[in-house]
Design an enzyme around this catalytic site. Structure first.
Site, PDB file in Angstrom:
ATOM      1  N   TYR A 189       0.870  -1.183   0.000  1.00 30.76           N
ATOM      2  CA  TYR A 189       0.000   0.000   0.000  1.00 30.76           C
ATOM      3  C   TYR A 189       0.906   1.231   0.000  1.00 30.76           C
ATOM      4  O   TYR A 189       2.085   1.140  -0.368  1.00 30.76           O
ATOM      5  CB  TYR A 189      -0.899  -0.130   1.254  1.00 30.76           C
ATOM      6  CG  TYR A 189      -2.037   0.824   1.337  1.00 30.76           C
ATOM      7  CD1 TYR A 189      -2.946   0.960   0.295  1.00 30.76           C
ATOM      8  CD2 TYR A 189      -2.245   1.590   2.484  1.00 30.76           C
ATOM      9  CE1 TYR A 189      -4.013   1.843   0.385  1.00 30.76           C
ATOM     10  CE2 TYR A 189      -3.321   2.467   2.587  1.00 30.76           C
ATOM     11  CZ  TYR A 189      -4.196   2.587   1.533  1.00 30.76           C
ATOM     12  OH  TYR A 189      -5.242   3.461   1.628  1.00 30.76           O
TER      13      TYR A 189
ATOM     14  N   ARG B  95      -6.265  10.486 -10.688  1.00 28.97           N
ATOM     15  CA  ARG B  95      -5.639  11.142  -9.519  1.00 28.97           C
ATOM     16  C   ARG B  95      -5.124  10.041  -8.613  1.00 28.97           C
ATOM     17  O   ARG B  95      -5.749   9.704  -7.611  1.00 28.97           O
ATOM     18  CB  ARG B  95      -6.680  12.043  -8.827  1.00 28.97           C
ATOM     19  CG  ARG B  95      -6.162  13.039  -7.852  1.00 28.97           C
ATOM     20  CD  ARG B  95      -5.706  12.435  -6.520  1.00 28.97           C
ATOM     21  NE  ARG B  95      -6.738  12.178  -5.554  1.00 28.97           N
ATOM     22  CZ  ARG B  95      -6.727  11.131  -4.719  1.00 28.97           C
ATOM     23  NH1 ARG B  95      -5.760  10.224  -4.745  1.00 28.97           N
ATOM     24  NH2 ARG B  95      -7.706  10.967  -3.859  1.00 28.97           N
TER      25      ARG B  95
ATOM     26  N   LYS C  56      -5.915  -1.883  -2.690  1.00 28.05           N
ATOM     27  CA  LYS C  56      -7.046  -1.637  -1.780  1.00 28.05           C
ATOM     28  C   LYS C  56      -7.792  -2.942  -1.512  1.00 28.05           C
ATOM     29  O   LYS C  56      -8.204  -3.219  -0.382  1.00 28.05           O
ATOM     30  CB  LYS C  56      -8.009  -0.612  -2.398  1.00 28.05           C
ATOM     31  CG  LYS C  56      -7.446   0.797  -2.505  1.00 28.05           C
ATOM     32  CD  LYS C  56      -7.738   1.627  -1.268  1.00 28.05           C
ATOM     33  CE  LYS C  56      -7.078   2.997  -1.365  1.00 28.05           C
ATOM     34  NZ  LYS C  56      -7.251   3.807  -0.158  1.00 28.05           N
TER      35      LYS C  56
ATOM     36  N   GLU D 214     -12.282   4.990  -6.464  1.00 25.47           N
ATOM     37  CA  GLU D 214     -10.968   5.267  -5.881  1.00 25.47           C
ATOM     38  C   GLU D 214     -10.125   6.089  -6.849  1.00 25.47           C
ATOM     39  O   GLU D 214      -9.963   5.729  -8.020  1.00 25.47           O
ATOM     40  CB  GLU D 214     -10.267   3.928  -5.593  1.00 25.47           C
ATOM     41  CG  GLU D 214      -9.068   4.035  -4.711  1.00 25.47           C
ATOM     42  CD  GLU D 214      -9.395   4.369  -3.256  1.00 25.47           C
ATOM     43  OE1 GLU D 214     -10.209   3.673  -2.645  1.00 25.47           O
ATOM     44  OE2 GLU D 214      -8.815   5.342  -2.731  1.00 25.47           O
ATOM     45  N   ASP D 215      -9.612   7.181  -6.357  1.00 25.75           N
ATOM     46  CA  ASP D 215      -8.629   7.980  -7.087  1.00 25.75           C
ATOM     47  C   ASP D 215      -9.099   8.447  -8.463  1.00 25.75           C
ATOM     48  O   ASP D 215      -8.344   8.453  -9.437  1.00 25.75           O
ATOM     49  CB  ASP D 215      -7.285   7.232  -7.152  1.00 25.75           C
ATOM     50  CG  ASP D 215      -6.623   7.154  -5.769  1.00 25.75           C
ATOM     51  OD1 ASP D 215      -7.290   7.505  -4.766  1.00 25.75           O
ATOM     52  OD2 ASP D 215      -5.453   6.755  -5.678  1.00 25.75           O
TER      53      ASP D 215
ATOM     54  N   ASP E  22     -14.070   6.317  -1.556  1.00 27.06           N
ATOM     55  CA  ASP E  22     -13.114   6.181  -0.461  1.00 27.06           C
ATOM     56  C   ASP E  22     -12.399   7.497  -0.170  1.00 27.06           C
ATOM     57  O   ASP E  22     -12.138   7.837   0.982  1.00 27.06           O
ATOM     58  CB  ASP E  22     -12.104   5.101  -0.868  1.00 27.06           C
ATOM     59  CG  ASP E  22     -11.176   4.713   0.253  1.00 27.06           C
ATOM     60  OD1 ASP E  22     -11.621   4.729   1.411  1.00 27.06           O
ATOM     61  OD2 ASP E  22     -10.020   4.375  -0.040  1.00 27.06           O
ATOM     62  N   ASP E  23     -12.077   8.246  -1.216  1.00 29.33           N
ATOM     63  CA  ASP E  23     -11.310   9.484  -1.035  1.00 29.33           C
ATOM     64  C   ASP E  23     -12.151  10.571  -0.377  1.00 29.33           C
ATOM     65  O   ASP E  23     -11.648  11.367   0.411  1.00 29.33           O
ATOM     66  CB  ASP E  23     -10.766   9.956  -2.391  1.00 29.33           C
ATOM     67  CG  ASP E  23      -9.896   8.886  -3.005  1.00 29.33           C
ATOM     68  OD1 ASP E  23      -8.867   8.546  -2.395  1.00 29.33           O
ATOM     69  OD2 ASP E  23     -10.269   8.340  -4.061  1.00 29.33           O
TER      70      ASP E  23
ATOM     71  N   ASN F 142      -0.577  11.567   0.160  1.00 29.23           N
ATOM     72  CA  ASN F 142       0.220  10.382  -0.162  1.00 29.23           C
ATOM     73  C   ASN F 142       0.831  10.510  -1.548  1.00 29.23           C
ATOM     74  O   ASN F 142       0.310  11.240  -2.374  1.00 29.23           O
ATOM     75  CB  ASN F 142      -0.686   9.134  -0.146  1.00 29.23           C
ATOM     76  CG  ASN F 142      -1.294   8.901   1.220  1.00 29.23           C
ATOM     77  OD1 ASN F 142      -0.622   8.950   2.220  1.00 29.23           O
ATOM     78  ND2 ASN F 142      -2.591   8.652   1.249  1.00 29.23           N
TER      79      ASN F 142
ATOM     80  N   ASN G 292      -5.115   7.208   7.650  1.00 30.87           N
ATOM     81  CA  ASN G 292      -5.332   6.696   6.297  1.00 30.87           C
ATOM     82  C   ASN G 292      -6.669   5.961   6.249  1.00 30.87           C
ATOM     83  O   ASN G 292      -7.012   5.235   7.187  1.00 30.87           O
ATOM     84  CB  ASN G 292      -4.193   5.742   5.911  1.00 30.87           C
ATOM     85  CG  ASN G 292      -4.204   5.448   4.429  1.00 30.87           C
ATOM     86  OD1 ASN G 292      -5.131   4.830   3.917  1.00 30.87           O
ATOM     87  ND2 ASN G 292      -3.191   5.922   3.733  1.00 30.87           N
TER      88      ASN G 292
END
Ligand SMILES: NC(=O)C1=CN([C@@H]2O[C@H](COP(=O)(O)OP(=O)(O)OC[C@H]3O[C@@H](n4cnc5c(N)ncnc54)[C@H](OP(=O)(O)O)[C@@H]3O)[C@@H](O)[C@H]2O)C=CC1
Ligand SMILES: CC(=O)C(=O)O
Ligand SMILES: [Mg+2]
Length: 617
Positions: A165, A218, A236, A308-309, A331-332, A473, A517
């Site tokens: 991770y 991202r 993840k 995610e992202d 999640d973000d 991160n 996190n």
């Protein structure tokens, strides 16, 4: 009637719907596995295209009585068994199993148990000095022997989390084209438009409970990595299993490839994605719409889709668009909000007062920043009964143009508008700290080294115990390091960061930084949705998850200045989070698995995948 097709390396058995026979064969093939274990952590012996022991958490086969549908299973043997990561045990195959499954001579004579295999592998891993090499060794293990991979990860979580991770997964994504060996998830690109349902059917597992999907725009704070973002859903989901106990076979990593605007990747001969600029607007929306429809059609209403992202210009809209029709979780935005709120609630034990007594300043007003800000406002509103429009007033955000203030309202993206409070324009973070006088400073900018010495010193001059969270991160993007936070604040700061930092010694005292996190939240959160059969995510569930996590911080942790519990207890923590989330799902009438189990913590624990080997005799 029973058809038995026995090949040298594969035994396929097709069974009619006779409960007795099913039980008998399970007993033969998995003698050490009770039906309960099967429900909780059992694997699907089907090849995915046949019937099989299906969704054992869900309604399909929730009880023994329901194990009566026709099914086939195929027990690999010989080389096929050794090459199947789900069932391979390597040197741990016993003498009897070696005889029974045509393994004689394919393995050296020694028989190791799983503990010895683990010891050997940890020893080998520690020999690698380059983190990326450890990552690659772990990925190789996952592709070779899945149970051993999860045993290592679960037993050595604090050591291996930074490997699979953040921060190492960031570097892995940057170099994914070079290190790519075997597909670990599904790639859905613009080429698959009109065929997404067929693509989903190519995935060998049918009983999917969690999808983590990215479009790679991202990736952490590293920007647009296009198709190479695949490392993130893969990482993840490995945490869903290791930290939350969701079965690996129920997890599906997906990367949606609509191109990339990253020139370096477009010019890289090893780039594995579509070599074109990103599709946007209608073309993008149509692909995502087809994807979301296909997911629901193929896996039903209870499959959790974790975004995610994604870049924020898509993330908020996707969440809003699909949250009323699908089980979706960003999640973000949401997971990060929940983990930070948990840290803030816990920090009150160290700094005193209530949440409403604090003033919050963010550097970064995107998904993470505004997501956290809104959840804090909701929690204060819940605690004080004040309207959320009012509780937002003590929360301030700075973006790349300075403090978000009302004079900027017209030009702001929609997710920033609620934070445009009355104030004269302020250009820099330092000036914002001086003007707003926050008690809590949160970095969610993706921009490293932005909490300068002056910023941290000012925080320390304003507060007895300034709370400083550098969430970005990977480590290179952290707003400051742990060492900087402690030394510049002269040991006053309570500090946590998105990526891990080692303890710091300052003036003879050791300071242990926490890791803020979302990995604390999403595995247990997802487990809670799964065990309750939830069909929608609600903010109340996020608040419940925060409270559950905060409650897991012990006095011993507080004594070290920690506002998060150690990851070594994460499975227990996840069970508590899952129980609270499931409770909310039941209370809100969103849970479809009835009746509600009496003790949800115990139930969550009993549902967790365990990576120990099973006997094939
Ligand atoms: N610890 C954790 O669990 C998590 C950490 N993160 C991390 O948070 C970071 C941000 O993610 P996310 O919110 O999704 O990203 P976004 O792109 O949505 O938001 C980034 C925000 O930071 C602002 N910004 C960027 N550079 C600067 C700068 N130099 N000074 C001031 N503001 C700046 C942007 O300003 P503007 O709007 O003007 O462009 C934007 O508001 C990433 O590094 C990510 O890894 C994310 C999720 C979870
Ligand atoms: C942790 C995480 O989700 C991120 O940095 O994007
Ligand atoms: Mg993320």
């Amino acid at each position: 009637m029973m058809w038995l097709n026995r090949h040298r390396h594969n035994i396929n058995i097709l069974l009619p719907p006779t409960k007795g026979l099913v039980q008998k064969l399970l007993a033969v093939t998995m003698s050490s596995t009770s039906l309960k274990e099967m429900r909780n952590g059992g694997e699907d012996y089907s090849n995915g295209h046949g019937g099989g022991v299906r969704d054992l958490y869900g309604e399909d086969c929730a009880t023994e009585d329901q194990l009566i549908t026709p099914w086939t299973f195929s027990v690999a043997s010989g080389c096929s068994l050794l090459r199947d990561p789900r069932y391979n045990k390597g040197l741990a195959f016993t003498e009897g199993e070696r005889d029974a499954h045509y393994l004689r001579g394919l393995l050296p004579p020694a028989v190791f148990n799983q503990e010895l295999q683990e010891k050997r592998l940890m020893h080998n891993l520690r020999q690698y000095e380059v983190p990326l090499h450890r990552y690659m060794a772990m990925m190789d293990l996952q592709e070779r022997n899945e149970r051993l991979f999860y045993k290592l990860l679960i037993d050595n979580v604090e050591e291996l989390l930074p490997v699979v991770y953040t921060p190492t997964v960031g570097e892995a994504c940057q170099k994914y084209g070079s290190i790519f060996r075997r597909p670990q998830g599904l790639y859905i690109s613009l080429k698959e438009k009109g065929k997404i349902l067929e693509v989903l059917k190519n995935w060998p597992e049918k009983s999917i409970q969690v999808i983590v999907v990215t479009d790679g725009e991202r990736i952490l704070g590293l920007g647009d990595l296009g198709c190479q973002g695949m490392g993130i859903p893969v990482g993840k989901l490995s945490l869903y299993t290791a930290l939350g106990g969701v079965r690996p076979s129920s997890c599906l990593p997906i990367t949606i490839d609509v191109g990339t605007n990253n020139e370096k990747l477009l010019n890289d001969e090893f780039y594995i994605g579509l070599k074109q600029k990103r599709a946007a607007g209608q073309e993008y929306a149509e692909l995502l719409e087809e994807f979301m429809r296909a997911v629901k059609q193929n896996y039903g209403e209870k499959v959790l889709v974790q975004f995610e992202d994604f870049a924020n210009h898509n993330a908020f809209d996707l969440l809003e668009k699909y949250s009323s029709s699908h089980l979706v979780f960003n999640d973000d935005i949401q997971g990060t909000a929940s983990v930070v709120l948990a840290g803030l609630l816990a920090s009150l034990k160290l700094v005193g007062g209530t949440l409403a007594d604090h003033t919050f300043l963010f550097l970064g007003a995107g998904e993470a920043g505004t997501g956290i800000a809104e959840l804090i406002a909701l929690e204060i509103s819940k605690q004080t009964k004040a309207p959320v429009e009012k509780t937002r007033k003590k929360i301030w955000l700075v973006d790349s143009k300075g403090l978000i203030v009302s004079s900027r309202l017209e030009s702001l993206q929609h997710f920033k508008k609620p934070w445009a409070h009355e104030h004269e324009p302020v250009k820099t973070l330092l000036d914002a700290v001086k003007a707003i006088k926050p008690t809590v400073l949160i970095g969610s900018s993706g921009a490293g080294k932005t909490f300068t010495k002056e910023v941290v010193e000012t925080m320390a001059s304003l507060n007895e115990k300034p709370l400083i969270l550098a969430l970005s991160n990977p480590t290179s993007q952290s707003e400051c390091t742990a060492e900087e936070a402690y030394t510049w604040s002269k040991g006053k700061a309570i500090f946590a960061s998105g990526s891990p930092f080692d303890p710091v010694e300052y003036e003879g005292k050791v300071f242990v930084p926490g890791q803020a996190n979302n990995a604390y939240i999403f595995p247990g959160f997802g487990l809670g949705l799964i065990i309750s059969g939830a069909i929608r995510v609600r903010d109340e569930m996020l608040l419940a998850a925060s409270e559950a996590l905060a409650a897991q911080v012990s006095q011993e942790n507080y004594d070290k200045g920690l506002i998060y519990p150690p990851f070594s207890n994460i499975r227990k923590i996840s069970a508590h989070i899952a129980a609270k989330v499931a409770t909310k799902a039941y209370d809100l009438g969103l849970a479809s698995h009835l009746p509600r189990p009496k003790d949800l913590v115990k139930y969550a624990e009993s549902c967790m995948y365990s990576p120990g080997y099973r006997s094939y005799r």
